[in-house]
Motif scaffolding. Structure first.
Motif, PDB file in Angstrom:
ATOM      1  N   GLN A  86       9.802 -14.030 -36.602  1.00 46.12           N
ATOM      2  CA  GLN A  86      11.074 -14.171 -34.896  1.00 46.12           C
ATOM      3  C   GLN A  86      11.872 -14.696 -34.931  1.00 46.12           C
ATOM      4  O   GLN A  86      13.003 -14.230 -34.232  1.00 46.12           O
ATOM      5  N   LYS A  87      11.851 -16.264 -35.333  1.00 46.35           N
ATOM      6  CA  LYS A  87      12.754 -17.276 -34.965  1.00 46.35           C
ATOM      7  C   LYS A  87      14.022 -16.876 -36.267  1.00 46.35           C
ATOM      8  O   LYS A  87      15.947 -16.617 -35.554  1.00 46.35           O
ATOM      9  N   ASP A 142      15.955 -19.861 -29.124  1.00 46.17           N
ATOM     10  CA  ASP A 142      14.674 -19.814 -29.347  1.00 46.17           C
ATOM     11  C   ASP A 142      13.838 -20.169 -28.325  1.00 46.17           C
ATOM     12  O   ASP A 142      12.723 -19.998 -27.991  1.00 46.17           O
ATOM     13  N   GLU A 171       4.410 -16.724 -37.996  1.00 46.99           N
ATOM     14  CA  GLU A 171       4.544 -15.344 -37.246  1.00 46.99           C
ATOM     15  C   GLU A 171       5.823 -15.814 -35.526  1.00 46.99           C
ATOM     16  O   GLU A 171       6.960 -14.846 -36.237  1.00 46.99           O
ATOM     17  N   SER A 172       6.343 -17.023 -35.573  1.00 45.71           N
ATOM     18  CA  SER A 172       7.231 -17.056 -34.480  1.00 45.71           C
ATOM     19  C   SER A 172       7.903 -18.202 -35.564  1.00 45.71           C
ATOM     20  O   SER A 172       9.219 -17.683 -34.943  1.00 45.71           O
ATOM     21  N   GLU A 187      10.378 -17.883 -26.364  1.00 42.23           N
ATOM     22  CA  GLU A 187       9.533 -18.640 -26.092  1.00 42.23           C
ATOM     23  C   GLU A 187       8.825 -17.901 -24.712  1.00 42.23           C
ATOM     24  O   GLU A 187       8.123 -17.775 -24.557  1.00 42.23           O
ATOM     25  N   LYS A 231       0.368 -18.545 -36.401  1.00 43.68           N
ATOM     26  CA  LYS A 231       1.172 -18.413 -35.583  1.00 43.68           C
ATOM     27  C   LYS A 231       2.031 -19.200 -35.814  1.00 43.68           C
ATOM     28  O   LYS A 231       3.315 -18.538 -34.793  1.00 43.68           O
ATOM     29  N   HIS A 232       2.125 -19.973 -36.435  1.00 43.57           N
ATOM     30  CA  HIS A 232       3.754 -20.749 -36.770  1.00 43.57           C
ATOM     31  C   HIS A 232       4.232 -19.716 -37.278  1.00 43.57           C
ATOM     32  O   HIS A 232       5.834 -19.886 -37.373  1.00 43.57           O
ATOM     33  N   LYS A 275       7.376 -14.765 -25.248  1.00 41.45           N
ATOM     34  CA  LYS A 275       6.435 -14.560 -25.344  1.00 41.45           C
ATOM     35  C   LYS A 275       5.600 -14.748 -23.784  1.00 41.45           C
ATOM     36  O   LYS A 275       4.376 -14.275 -23.908  1.00 41.45           O
TER      37      LYS A 275
END
Length: 136
Positions: A95-96, A113, A91-92, A117, A88-89, A120
């Motif tokens: 995206q960032k 950022d 993927e996050s 969030e 998950k990190h 999401k």
């Protein structure tokens, strides 16, 4: 080379590498053990040289490892994990990083950022009550 907070700031700080017309090429590769430290360091590296910084994700199926790499050809930051909890990190962060590359104003990277969030959280589907149908 593994780095902690103060060592990492020293690595990322712009250095005086030009002296009397000669260039001193110093290449630094750092493995970071914390995903948050990696994200912060990658953001600083991107702010320093946005047109030279690139991002790579490598998955090694045989070993079950994911390696993240951010480099500008002078400094190479890496994060390696075998834990599924970090996906998950990963993927996050991906995206960032894409958001950072698409922005025109680098001073607003933190705001982007936060907006990501919020988007999401707003996009998560709300649970609906399902009605049971009787057979018969």
């Amino acid at each position: 080379l593994k780095a902690s907070g103060s060592r990492l700031r020293q690595i990322l700080a712009p250095s005086e590498s030009r002296r009397e017309g000669h260039r001193l090429h110093v290449l630094t590769m750092v493995y970071l053990s914390d995903i948050q430290d990696f994200e912060t360091a990658a953001q600083e590296l991107f702010k320093q040289q946005p047109l030279r910084t690139r991002y790579l994700v490598k998955y090694r199926h045989k070993e079950g490892k994911v390696v993240l790499k951010v480099t500008n050809d002078r400094i190479c930051l890496k994060f390696k994990t075998e834990l599924i909890a970090y996906l998950k990190h990963v993927e996050s962060f991906t995206q960032k990083f894409v958001g950072w590359t698409a922005t025109k104003d680098l001073s607003k990277v933190e705001e982007l950022d936060a907006e990501l969030e919020d988007a999401k959280k707003a996009a998560k589907p709300k649970p609906t009550a399902k009605s049971k149908r009787r057979k018969g």
